[in-house]
Write a protein that holds these residues in place. Structure first.
Motif, PDB file in Angstrom:
ATOM      1  N   PHE A 256     -76.523  67.910  68.669  1.00 28.30           N
ATOM      2  CA  PHE A 256     -76.692  66.724  67.803  1.00 28.30           C
ATOM      3  C   PHE A 256     -78.104  66.128  67.890  1.00 28.30           C
ATOM      4  O   PHE A 256     -78.769  65.927  66.867  1.00 28.30           O
ATOM      5  CB  PHE A 256     -75.645  65.652  68.148  1.00 28.30           C
ATOM      6  CG  PHE A 256     -75.811  64.405  67.331  1.00 28.30           C
ATOM      7  CD1 PHE A 256     -75.299  64.334  66.043  1.00 28.30           C
ATOM      8  CD2 PHE A 256     -76.528  63.315  67.812  1.00 28.30           C
ATOM      9  CE1 PHE A 256     -75.488  63.207  65.257  1.00 28.30           C
ATOM     10  CE2 PHE A 256     -76.722  62.181  67.033  1.00 28.30           C
ATOM     11  CZ  PHE A 256     -76.194  62.134  65.758  1.00 28.30           C
ATOM     12  N   ASP A 257     -78.558  65.850  69.119  1.00 32.75           N
ATOM     13  CA  ASP A 257     -79.865  65.175  69.270  1.00 32.75           C
ATOM     14  C   ASP A 257     -80.997  66.034  68.707  1.00 32.75           C
ATOM     15  O   ASP A 257     -81.903  65.530  68.044  1.00 32.75           O
ATOM     16  CB  ASP A 257     -80.145  64.864  70.751  1.00 32.75           C
ATOM     17  CG  ASP A 257     -79.207  63.784  71.274  1.00 32.75           C
ATOM     18  OD1 ASP A 257     -78.679  63.013  70.444  1.00 32.75           O
ATOM     19  OD2 ASP A 257     -78.978  63.727  72.494  1.00 32.75           O
ATOM     20  N   GLU A 258     -80.918  67.338  68.971  1.00 32.06           N
ATOM     21  CA  GLU A 258     -81.973  68.245  68.505  1.00 32.06           C
ATOM     22  C   GLU A 258     -82.005  68.297  66.977  1.00 32.06           C
ATOM     23  O   GLU A 258     -83.083  68.221  66.351  1.00 32.06           O
ATOM     24  CB  GLU A 258     -81.728  69.649  69.096  1.00 32.06           C
ATOM     25  CG  GLU A 258     -82.877  70.591  68.842  1.00 32.06           C
ATOM     26  CD  GLU A 258     -82.607  71.994  69.391  1.00 32.06           C
ATOM     27  OE1 GLU A 258     -81.616  72.191  70.131  1.00 32.06           O
ATOM     28  OE2 GLU A 258     -83.405  72.905  69.051  1.00 32.06           O
ATOM     29  N   ILE A 259     -80.822  68.395  66.368  1.00 34.64           N
ATOM     30  CA  ILE A 259     -80.763  68.450  64.897  1.00 34.64           C
ATOM     31  C   ILE A 259     -81.329  67.163  64.299  1.00 34.64           C
ATOM     32  O   ILE A 259     -82.152  67.190  63.383  1.00 34.64           O
ATOM     33  CB  ILE A 259     -79.313  68.696  64.424  1.00 34.64           C
ATOM     34  CG1 ILE A 259     -78.958  70.150  64.698  1.00 34.64           C
ATOM     35  CG2 ILE A 259     -79.133  68.338  62.945  1.00 34.64           C
ATOM     36  CD1 ILE A 259     -77.695  70.652  64.092  1.00 34.64           C
ATOM     37  N   LYS A 260     -80.918  66.051  64.856  1.00 40.31           N
ATOM     38  CA  LYS A 260     -81.363  64.763  64.294  1.00 40.31           C
ATOM     39  C   LYS A 260     -82.893  64.644  64.393  1.00 40.31           C
ATOM     40  O   LYS A 260     -83.565  64.295  63.414  1.00 40.31           O
ATOM     41  CB  LYS A 260     -80.676  63.632  65.056  1.00 40.31           C
ATOM     42  CG  LYS A 260     -80.782  62.299  64.376  1.00 40.31           C
ATOM     43  CD  LYS A 260     -79.916  61.283  65.061  1.00 40.31           C
ATOM     44  CE  LYS A 260     -80.502  59.913  64.849  1.00 40.31           C
ATOM     45  NZ  LYS A 260     -79.810  58.882  65.596  1.00 40.31           N
ATOM     46  N   LYS A 261     -83.419  64.961  65.569  1.00 44.66           N
ATOM     47  CA  LYS A 261     -84.870  64.828  65.787  1.00 44.66           C
ATOM     48  C   LYS A 261     -85.644  65.769  64.846  1.00 44.66           C
ATOM     49  O   LYS A 261     -86.564  65.339  64.139  1.00 44.66           O
ATOM     50  CB  LYS A 261     -85.160  65.175  67.259  1.00 44.66           C
ATOM     51  CG  LYS A 261     -86.587  65.050  67.690  1.00 44.66           C
ATOM     52  CD  LYS A 261     -86.672  65.080  69.216  1.00 44.66           C
ATOM     53  CE  LYS A 261     -88.094  65.173  69.692  1.00 44.66           C
ATOM     54  NZ  LYS A 261     -88.676  66.513  69.565  1.00 44.66           N
ATOM     55  N   LYS A 262     -85.197  67.033  64.802  1.00 45.09           N
ATOM     56  CA  LYS A 262     -85.959  68.014  64.005  1.00 45.09           C
ATOM     57  C   LYS A 262     -85.843  67.728  62.501  1.00 45.09           C
ATOM     58  O   LYS A 262     -86.790  67.951  61.747  1.00 45.09           O
ATOM     59  CB  LYS A 262     -85.484  69.435  64.323  1.00 45.09           C
ATOM     60  CG  LYS A 262     -85.923  69.879  65.711  1.00 45.09           C
ATOM     61  CD  LYS A 262     -85.679  71.341  65.955  1.00 45.09           C
ATOM     62  CE  LYS A 262     -86.413  71.783  67.231  1.00 45.09           C
ATOM     63  NZ  LYS A 262     -85.886  73.011  67.790  1.00 45.09           N
ATOM     64  N   ALA A 266     -88.830  66.897  59.930  1.00 40.75           N
ATOM     65  CA  ALA A 266     -89.025  67.740  58.741  1.00 40.75           C
ATOM     66  C   ALA A 266     -88.943  66.938  57.443  1.00 40.75           C
ATOM     67  O   ALA A 266     -88.991  67.512  56.353  1.00 40.75           O
ATOM     68  CB  ALA A 266     -87.988  68.869  58.733  1.00 40.75           C
ATOM     69  N   GLY A 267     -88.769  65.618  57.555  1.00 37.47           N
ATOM     70  CA  GLY A 267     -88.854  64.790  56.352  1.00 37.47           C
ATOM     71  C   GLY A 267     -87.567  64.136  55.879  1.00 37.47           C
ATOM     72  O   GLY A 267     -87.560  63.472  54.840  1.00 37.47           O
ATOM     73  N   SER A 284     -81.968  62.866  52.047  1.00 35.18           N
ATOM     74  CA  SER A 284     -83.345  63.167  51.634  1.00 35.18           C
ATOM     75  C   SER A 284     -83.589  62.587  50.252  1.00 35.18           C
ATOM     76  O   SER A 284     -82.643  62.340  49.495  1.00 35.18           O
ATOM     77  CB  SER A 284     -83.586  64.678  51.573  1.00 35.18           C
ATOM     78  OG  SER A 284     -83.355  65.276  52.809  1.00 35.18           O
ATOM     79  N   GLN A 285     -84.877  62.463  49.947  1.00 37.05           N
ATOM     80  CA  GLN A 285     -85.252  61.847  48.673  1.00 37.05           C
ATOM     81  C   GLN A 285     -85.215  62.836  47.515  1.00 37.05           C
ATOM     82  O   GLN A 285     -85.118  62.441  46.366  1.00 37.05           O
ATOM     83  CB  GLN A 285     -86.664  61.280  48.810  1.00 37.05           C
ATOM     84  CG  GLN A 285     -86.776  59.882  48.288  1.00 37.05           C
ATOM     85  CD  GLN A 285     -88.119  59.290  48.670  1.00 37.05           C
ATOM     86  OE1 GLN A 285     -88.532  59.371  49.820  1.00 37.05           O
ATOM     87  NE2 GLN A 285     -88.796  58.701  47.703  1.00 37.05           N
ATOM     88  N   ASN A 286     -85.328  64.145  47.818  1.00 40.82           N
ATOM     89  CA  ASN A 286     -85.316  65.115  46.716  1.00 40.82           C
ATOM     90  C   ASN A 286     -84.655  66.416  47.162  1.00 40.82           C
ATOM     91  O   ASN A 286     -84.385  66.628  48.350  1.00 40.82           O
ATOM     92  CB  ASN A 286     -86.731  65.362  46.181  1.00 40.82           C
ATOM     93  CG  ASN A 286     -87.652  65.877  47.268  1.00 40.82           C
ATOM     94  OD1 ASN A 286     -87.374  66.904  47.875  1.00 40.82           O
ATOM     95  ND2 ASN A 286     -88.724  65.144  47.532  1.00 40.82           N
ATOM     96  N   ALA A 287     -84.411  67.299  46.170  1.00 42.64           N
ATOM     97  CA  ALA A 287     -83.648  68.522  46.416  1.00 42.64           C
ATOM     98  C   ALA A 287     -84.391  69.495  47.334  1.00 42.64           C
ATOM     99  O   ALA A 287     -83.770  70.184  48.154  1.00 42.64           O
ATOM    100  CB  ALA A 287     -83.336  69.201  45.081  1.00 42.64           C
ATOM    101  N   VAL A 288     -85.728  69.534  47.192  1.00 44.04           N
ATOM    102  CA  VAL A 288     -86.497  70.459  48.029  1.00 44.04           C
ATOM    103  C   VAL A 288     -86.368  70.050  49.495  1.00 44.04           C
ATOM    104  O   VAL A 288     -86.102  70.875  50.388  1.00 44.04           O
ATOM    105  CB  VAL A 288     -87.985  70.496  47.592  1.00 44.04           C
ATOM    106  CG1 VAL A 288     -88.811  71.340  48.533  1.00 44.04           C
ATOM    107  CG2 VAL A 288     -88.098  71.001  46.155  1.00 44.04           C
ATOM    108  N   ILE A 293     -84.197  70.701  55.077  1.00 47.22           N
ATOM    109  CA  ILE A 293     -83.351  70.163  56.157  1.00 47.22           C
ATOM    110  C   ILE A 293     -82.227  71.151  56.488  1.00 47.22           C
ATOM    111  O   ILE A 293     -81.877  71.359  57.657  1.00 47.22           O
ATOM    112  CB  ILE A 293     -82.761  68.793  55.717  1.00 47.22           C
ATOM    113  CG1 ILE A 293     -83.881  67.771  55.486  1.00 47.22           C
ATOM    114  CG2 ILE A 293     -81.746  68.262  56.727  1.00 47.22           C
ATOM    115  CD1 ILE A 293     -84.842  67.603  56.613  1.00 47.22           C
ATOM    116  N   GLU A 294     -81.674  71.774  55.453  1.00 42.10           N
ATOM    117  CA  GLU A 294     -80.620  72.778  55.699  1.00 42.10           C
ATOM    118  C   GLU A 294     -81.165  73.909  56.595  1.00 42.10           C
ATOM    119  O   GLU A 294     -80.493  74.346  57.536  1.00 42.10           O
ATOM    120  CB  GLU A 294     -80.128  73.366  54.363  1.00 42.10           C
ATOM    121  CG  GLU A 294     -78.998  74.368  54.562  1.00 42.10           C
ATOM    122  CD  GLU A 294     -78.697  75.177  53.304  1.00 42.10           C
ATOM    123  OE1 GLU A 294     -79.619  75.435  52.506  1.00 42.10           O
ATOM    124  OE2 GLU A 294     -77.524  75.553  53.128  1.00 42.10           O
TER     125      GLU A 294
END
Ligand code: HSE
Length: 325
Positions: A256-262, A266-267, A284-288, A293-294
């Motif tokens: 969990f912590d690693e995913i949240k931080k990274k 990554a934006g 996220s603000q946009n689809a890209v 993030i995925e």
């Protein structure tokens, strides 16, 4: 589709079967939205469950499962069934319903599987009843389904599933639901293939909160709602912080912590546990950005050797959707 299930669908769409079937898509939802435990939630465009309902000459609710999950057929123990029984209590002119349940939202995933079952069933029934009930009534019925699933009536998945968009549940007794306008938001969800039961994830929570933590949480909830209403992405991001529930529950979720931080690096605007977990969501603000993030989420779980599913989607503004009647 197996022959047993096909027989029921065929009976529903042919006049000799009585006709009058309604099919709806019922959306996954993200409850809590990090800081708003039990009071905030939003609906997703993907994934969805599908429910087909018709009147039945048999008393009560007859359930037919058209999926792999083997959910209970006893209507009192079935989430959709319990919600429909609550609705039937207020429809003395109706004997019963037959419900075909085709779930795509895996139970125990943390993206509102039980709420999709409860909300989808009662909204479909309401179409059959030519909209006899208000949305608020439907939330009231659907909460009986949530009680079966988690032992507690909460509406932070059900309300967004029924109303669409972001909803605030200011109170459940009496019900006071407020739809919150929100800007375009893209949502990435990762579901590590472990199961966290909502009842267990509630059991471990502390019953007392320090005043300093409560003050921080109030600031974040107010900031998040203001951020949605003002379409202020920075404020939304800053407010996605939970100092009360997440520190306790996140230990149940590997990585969990690693995913949240990274993801934030990554934006992502921010995110956290979806409902009671184990799914994790990021906004996220946009689809890209949502696709980036995925990739970040996948990399973390690939490195850990843990199986997962991902969804990259957007806010669903409509809630349960009628697909045929
Ligand atoms: N608010 C509920 C909880 C949602 O966090 O327990 C469960 O999906």
């Amino acid at each position: 589709m197996n022959q047993f299930i096909k027989k029921y669908y065929d009976a529903l769409i042919t006049p000799s079967g009585g006709g009058g079937a309604v099919t709806v898509l019922s959306p996954a939802t993200v409850a809590n939205i990090v800081c708003g435990f039990d009071i905030l939630g939003f609906a997703l465009n993907e994934p969805n469950d599908e429910f087909t309902i018709s009147f039945s000459d048999e008393k009560g609710v007859t359930i037919i499962n058209d999926d792999e999950y083997n959910l209970p057929l006893d209507s009192e123990k079935n989430v959709s069934g319990a919600a429909l029984l609550a609705l039937l209590d207020e429809t003395p002119d109706i004997k019963g319903f037959q419900l075909i349940s085709k779930k795509n939202i895996k139970p125990g995933s943390g993206i509102g599987s039980s709420a999709a079952s409860a909300a989808g069933a009662v909204v479909a029934a309401n179409y059959l009843l030519e909209n006899r009930f208000s949305k608020e009534d439907l939330v009231r019925f659907a909460m009986f389904g949530e009680k079966v699933a988690s032992g507690v009536k909460h509406a932070d998945n059900i309300a967004p599933a029924i109303y669409g968009g972001v909803t605030l549940i200011r109170s459940i007794f009496p019900l006071d639901i407020v739809s919150i306008d929100a800007p375009e938001l893209h949502v990435t969800v990762v579901h590590p293939q472990i199961e966290v039961r909502t009842a267990d994830a509630r059991q471990i929570l502390k019953q007392r909160v320090l005043l300093k933590d409560a003050i921080k949480q109030w600031g974040n909830i107010a900031g998040l709602v203001a951020g949605f209403l003002k379409h202020d992405y920075d404020l939304i991001g800053r407010s996605l912080e939970d100092v009360i529930i997440e520190p306790v529950r996140s230990i149940l979720i590997p990585g969990f912590d690693e995913i949240k931080k990274k993801c934030k690096e990554a934006g992502a605007l921010g995110g956290g546990i979806s409902g009671s977990g184990p799914s994790i969501f990021m906004l996220s603000q946009n689809a890209v950005a949502a696709k980036v993030i995925e990739a970040v989420m996948k990399e973390v779980y690939n490195n850990m050797g843990l199986a997962y599913h991902t969804h990259v989607t957007t806010l669903n503004q409509q809630g349960v959707k009628l697909i045929s009647a």
